[in-house]
Design an enzyme around this catalytic site. Structure first.
Site, PDB file in Angstrom:
ATOM      1  N   TYR A 110     -14.694 -12.213  -0.005  1.00  0.00           N
ATOM      2  CA  TYR A 110     -15.442 -10.944  -0.305  1.00  0.00           C
ATOM      3  C   TYR A 110     -16.592 -11.327  -1.117  1.00  0.00           C
ATOM      4  O   TYR A 110     -17.639 -10.490  -0.900  1.00  0.00           O
ATOM      5  CB  TYR A 110     -14.458 -10.107  -1.029  1.00  0.00           C
ATOM      6  CG  TYR A 110     -13.329  -9.452  -0.127  1.00  0.00           C
ATOM      7  CD1 TYR A 110     -13.868  -8.256   0.582  1.00  0.00           C
ATOM      8  CD2 TYR A 110     -12.108  -9.553  -0.255  1.00  0.00           C
ATOM      9  CE1 TYR A 110     -12.879  -7.885   1.408  1.00  0.00           C
ATOM     10  CE2 TYR A 110     -11.120  -8.903   0.404  1.00  0.00           C
ATOM     11  CZ  TYR A 110     -11.565  -7.756   1.158  1.00  0.00           C
ATOM     12  OH  TYR A 110     -10.443  -7.250   2.100  1.00  0.00           O
ATOM     13  N   ASP A 114      -6.754  -2.920  -7.646  1.00  0.00           N
ATOM     14  CA  ASP A 114      -7.546  -3.656  -6.397  1.00  0.00           C
ATOM     15  C   ASP A 114      -7.390  -4.973  -6.620  1.00  0.00           C
ATOM     16  O   ASP A 114      -7.962  -5.263  -7.813  1.00  0.00           O
ATOM     17  CB  ASP A 114      -8.737  -2.744  -6.025  1.00  0.00           C
ATOM     18  CG  ASP A 114      -9.137  -3.146  -4.355  1.00  0.00           C
ATOM     19  OD1 ASP A 114      -8.420  -2.625  -3.682  1.00  0.00           O
ATOM     20  OD2 ASP A 114      -9.923  -4.067  -4.449  1.00  0.00           O
ATOM     21  N   ARG A 148      -7.227  11.640  -5.768  1.00  0.00           N
ATOM     22  CA  ARG A 148      -8.597  10.771  -5.645  1.00  0.00           C
ATOM     23  C   ARG A 148      -9.688  11.729  -5.265  1.00  0.00           C
ATOM     24  O   ARG A 148     -10.725  11.080  -5.558  1.00  0.00           O
ATOM     25  CB  ARG A 148      -8.235   9.884  -4.861  1.00  0.00           C
ATOM     26  CG  ARG A 148      -7.169   8.708  -5.079  1.00  0.00           C
ATOM     27  CD  ARG A 148      -7.986   7.169  -5.591  1.00  0.00           C
ATOM     28  NE  ARG A 148      -8.936   6.928  -4.397  1.00  0.00           N
ATOM     29  CZ  ARG A 148     -10.290   6.886  -4.825  1.00  0.00           C
ATOM     30  NH1 ARG A 148     -10.851   7.530  -5.723  1.00  0.00           N
ATOM     31  NH2 ARG A 148     -11.267   6.488  -3.699  1.00  0.00           N
ATOM     32  N   ARG A 155       0.958  -1.261   0.099  1.00  0.00           N
ATOM     33  CA  ARG A 155       0.000   0.019  -0.060  1.00  0.00           C
ATOM     34  C   ARG A 155       0.958   1.303  -0.100  1.00  0.00           C
ATOM     35  O   ARG A 155       0.602   2.137   0.465  1.00  0.00           O
ATOM     36  CB  ARG A 155      -0.860   0.127   1.355  1.00  0.00           C
ATOM     37  CG  ARG A 155      -2.059  -0.995   1.081  1.00  0.00           C
ATOM     38  CD  ARG A 155      -3.035  -0.363   0.035  1.00  0.00           C
ATOM     39  NE  ARG A 155      -4.286  -1.754  -0.162  1.00  0.00           N
ATOM     40  CZ  ARG A 155      -5.441  -1.665   0.623  1.00  0.00           C
ATOM     41  NH1 ARG A 155      -5.649  -0.824   1.312  1.00  0.00           N
ATOM     42  NH2 ARG A 155      -6.139  -2.809   0.387  1.00  0.00           N
ATOM     43  N   ARG A 212      -3.876   6.510   0.895  1.00  0.00           N
ATOM     44  CA  ARG A 212      -4.399   7.780   1.559  1.00  0.00           C
ATOM     45  C   ARG A 212      -3.447   8.312   2.518  1.00  0.00           C
ATOM     46  O   ARG A 212      -3.708   9.480   2.875  1.00  0.00           O
ATOM     47  CB  ARG A 212      -5.776   7.313   2.299  1.00  0.00           C
ATOM     48  CG  ARG A 212      -6.791   7.094   1.233  1.00  0.00           C
ATOM     49  CD  ARG A 212      -8.123   6.733   1.923  1.00  0.00           C
ATOM     50  NE  ARG A 212      -7.791   5.339   2.219  1.00  0.00           N
ATOM     51  CZ  ARG A 212      -8.682   4.702   3.129  1.00  0.00           C
ATOM     52  NH1 ARG A 212      -9.639   5.252   3.385  1.00  0.00           N
ATOM     53  NH2 ARG A 212      -8.530   3.365   3.437  1.00  0.00           N
TER      54      ARG A 212
HETATM   55  O1  1CP Z   1       0.390   0.541  -3.268  1.00  0.00           O
HETATM   56  C1  1CP Z   1      -0.520  -0.201  -3.222  1.00  0.00           C
HETATM   57  O2  1CP Z   1      -0.588  -1.436  -2.853  1.00  0.00           O
HETATM   58  C2  1CP Z   1      -1.681   0.257  -3.751  1.00  0.00           C
HETATM   59  C3  1CP Z   1      -2.279  -0.907  -4.778  1.00  0.00           C
HETATM   60  C4  1CP Z   1      -3.503  -1.690  -3.836  1.00  0.00           C
HETATM   61  C5  1CP Z   1      -3.292  -3.073  -3.546  1.00  0.00           C
HETATM   62  C6  1CP Z   1      -2.077  -3.931  -3.936  1.00  0.00           C
HETATM   63  C7  1CP Z   1      -4.965  -1.260  -3.660  1.00  0.00           C
HETATM   64  C8  1CP Z   1      -5.318   0.047  -3.881  1.00  0.00           C
HETATM   65  N1  1CP Z   1      -5.544  -2.455  -2.936  1.00  0.00           N
HETATM   66  C9  1CP Z   1      -4.408  -3.407  -2.999  1.00  0.00           C
HETATM   67  C10 1CP Z   1      -4.697  -4.978  -2.694  1.00  0.00           C
HETATM   68  C11 1CP Z   1      -5.890  -5.012  -1.706  1.00  0.00           C
HETATM   69  N2  1CP Z   1      -7.330  -4.529  -1.918  1.00  0.00           N
HETATM   70  C12 1CP Z   1      -5.905  -6.020  -0.844  1.00  0.00           C
HETATM   71  C13 1CP Z   1      -4.655  -6.796  -0.565  1.00  0.00           C
HETATM   72  C14 1CP Z   1      -3.710  -6.234   0.431  1.00  0.00           C
HETATM   73  C15 1CP Z   1      -4.463  -6.277   1.855  1.00  0.00           C
HETATM   74  O3  1CP Z   1      -4.473  -7.410   2.662  1.00  0.00           O
HETATM   75  O4  1CP Z   1      -4.440  -5.060   2.388  1.00  0.00           O
HETATM   76  C16 1CP Z   1      -7.436  -6.121  -0.114  1.00  0.00           C
HETATM   77  C17 1CP Z   1      -7.689  -7.174   0.825  1.00  0.00           C
HETATM   78  C18 1CP Z   1      -8.069  -5.312  -0.789  1.00  0.00           C
HETATM   79  C19 1CP Z   1      -9.443  -4.978  -0.716  1.00  0.00           C
HETATM   80  C20 1CP Z   1      -9.846  -3.606  -0.168  1.00  0.00           C
HETATM   81  N3  1CP Z   1      -9.489  -2.355  -1.014  1.00  0.00           N
HETATM   82  C21 1CP Z   1      -9.834  -2.973   1.002  1.00  0.00           C
HETATM   83  C22 1CP Z   1      -9.904  -3.764   2.399  1.00  0.00           C
HETATM   84  C23 1CP Z   1     -11.336  -4.028   2.692  1.00  0.00           C
HETATM   85  C24 1CP Z   1     -11.608  -4.856   4.173  1.00  0.00           C
HETATM   86  O5  1CP Z   1     -11.942  -4.233   5.060  1.00  0.00           O
HETATM   87  O6  1CP Z   1     -11.375  -5.993   3.953  1.00  0.00           O
HETATM   88  C25 1CP Z   1      -9.874  -1.670   0.979  1.00  0.00           C
HETATM   89  C26 1CP Z   1     -10.255  -0.718   2.139  1.00  0.00           C
HETATM   90  C27 1CP Z   1      -9.645  -1.230  -0.322  1.00  0.00           C
HETATM   91  C28 1CP Z   1      -9.722  -0.024  -0.806  1.00  0.00           C
HETATM   92  C29 1CP Z   1      -8.238   0.406  -1.341  1.00  0.00           C
HETATM   93  N4  1CP Z   1      -7.718  -0.208  -2.456  1.00  0.00           N
HETATM   94  C30 1CP Z   1      -6.460   0.466  -2.573  1.00  0.00           C
HETATM   95  C31 1CP Z   1      -6.523   1.466  -2.103  1.00  0.00           C
HETATM   96  C32 1CP Z   1      -5.375   2.828  -1.970  1.00  0.00           C
HETATM   97  C33 1CP Z   1      -7.695   1.698  -1.258  1.00  0.00           C
HETATM   98  C34 1CP Z   1      -8.337   2.876  -0.178  1.00  0.00           C
HETATM   99  C35 1CP Z   1      -9.416   3.618  -0.957  1.00  0.00           C
HETATM  100  C36 1CP Z   1      -9.220   4.575  -1.541  1.00  0.00           C
HETATM  101  O7  1CP Z   1      -8.168   5.154  -1.721  1.00  0.00           O
HETATM  102  O8  1CP Z   1     -10.227   5.494  -1.814  1.00  0.00           O
END
Ligand code: 1CP
Length: 353
Positions: A165, A87, A51, A38, A42
């Site tokens: 999910y 994502d 964003r 990540r 944010r």
């Molecule tokens: O630098 C990076 O890693 C950015 C790219 C990235 C990656 C590799 C994002 C952007 N998401 C992911 C993978 C991802 N998404 C995972 C695997 C990694 C981990 O275990 O965290 C998972 C579980 C998700 C699902 C997801 N997407 C969640 C978790 C939800 C939950 O409660 O289980 C969330 C909050 C997101 C949103 C998201 N994805 C990425 C960002 C930057 C965000 C935040 C939202 C935003 O910016 O508006």
């Protein structure tokens, strides 16, 4: 798009820093490579600004936006790898499910899978070029724009994590709805996991064809499985993915390292180190020395600082990093966090890592 050549996956600039790729292959490097899960996100003010007011998945569908967000952390920190902004939930979307990013709540499926009959609602055969071509375009554009500075990592969610999910309809602490399927509908669970595996293999191969130089598979919800369920519902699919991707790549003479990150899956560490992945990613609950012992030098290791350690004063972070390096040793090691950065972290503290 500004320049049509930048969407063609050919004539990529020469790679100038291959430290991360060498470490994946267990080769000697002159420094320990670093990147952060990540790293785009944010916690960066420029990310929040970019964003603001845009829908999350619309952003994911814009190659130019994904490219910009991938490059942002590299302008600030000397990371040794970039990870494409996207994502894991783009796969359920490609299979026909609606997924929305709800502010303050996270990813939400308005109509999650409830019973095995619902599998009929999923696309039986996904054309990844058609459904996920926007990710491939983002990868190609970003690889050109990186200008060979560092390698670009592609990624996917693993089958069990995506299944969780798709049934839970979003984040969950217990994953009880998805686990109900494992205990009550094992056959349908395997059917869904197999469907996901097929799409994931094609998706990862498409990412490599588009320019990804390494691949990470996120099994973020390994921790809610026990060792027995992990053996049955996660590990075989993780293995299948690596084997199939590697077999295909070998045919075309390509060698792309693969990383498996099974969060909280320490009970499976020995098995994960024998699953055709070059690198095993670790969360912070595993002691570095014992991880080295248990994986017996078969794989490179990546991780595993507690992301919350970034809340510590700088001197304390330096001490923690030093201890981590002593534990892992410097060969076949990629410094990273044990999970992603949180939104309220101070970007300045990344420098210490
Ligand atoms: O630098 C990076 O890693 C950015 C790219 C990235 C990656 C590799 C994002 C952007 N998401 C992911 C993978 C991802 N998404 C995972 C695997 C990694 C981990 O275990 O965290 C998972 C579980 C998700 C699902 C997801 N997407 C969640 C978790 C939800 C939950 O409660 O289980 C969330 C909050 C997101 C949103 C998201 N994805 C990425 C960002 C930057 C965000 C935040 C939202 C935003 O910016 O508006």
């Amino acid at each position: 798009m500004e320049n049509d050549d930048l969407i063609l996956p050919k004539d990529f600039p020469k790679l100038k820093n291959d430290t991360f790729l060498c470490a994946c292959h267990g080769q000697e490097t002159n420094h320990v490579p670093v990147w952060c899960m990540r790293q785009a996100g944010r916690y960066l003010p420029e990310f929040r600004e970019f964003r603001a007011g845009k829908d999350f998945f619309e952003t994911c569908r814009s190659p130019a936006a994904c490219c910009e967000l991938t490059l942002q952390p590299l302008r600030r920190f000397p990371f040794d790898a970039a990870i494409i902004f996207s994502d894991i939930l783009v796969i359920p979307q490609a299979m026909g499910m609606d997924v929305q990013m709800v502010a303050g709540k996270g990813p939400t499926f308005p109509e999650p899978l409830k019973e095995p009959e619902d599998l009929l609602l999923l696309q039986p055969k996904v054309d990844v070029n058609k459904e996920l071509g926007y990710v491939f375009k983002a990868i190609t554009l970003t690889r050109h724009k990186l200008d060979g500075k560092v390698p670009l990592i592609g990624f996917t969610g693993a089958p069990w994590t995506l299944m969780a999910y798709m049934i839970e309809g979003g984040g969950s602490t217990t994953h009880s709805k998805a686990k109900r399927w494992l205990y009550r509908h094992p056959e349908a669970s395997h059917k869904l996991l197999k469907m996901l595996t097929d799409v994931i293999v094609e998706y990862l191969l498409g990412q490599v064809a588009a320019g990804a130089q390494a691949l990470q598979v996120f099994e973020s919800h390994a921790g809610c499985l026990g060792p027995v369920e992990f053996q049955e519902f996660s590990l075989p699919y993780l293995r299948d993915i690596a084997r199939k991707v590697k077999d295909q790549l070998k045919e075309s003479g390509q060698d792309v390292p693969m990383i498996v990150f099974a969060k909280d899956g320490h009970y499976g560490l020995e098995d994960l180190s024998q699953s055709h992945y070059e690198v095993v990613g670790l969360d912070w609950t595993i002691d570095p020395r014992s991880a080295r012992e248990r994986t017996g030098g078969k794989v490179s290791l990546q991780g595993n600082m507690d992301p919350c350690a970034l809340y510590a004063p700088k001197e304390r972070i330096s001490e923690i990093v030093k201890k981590m390096l002593e534990g892992f040793g410097t060969r076949g090691y990629i410094a990273n966090l044990g999970h992603g950065l949180y939104p309220d972290m101070d970007p300045e503290n990344d420098h210490v890592l």
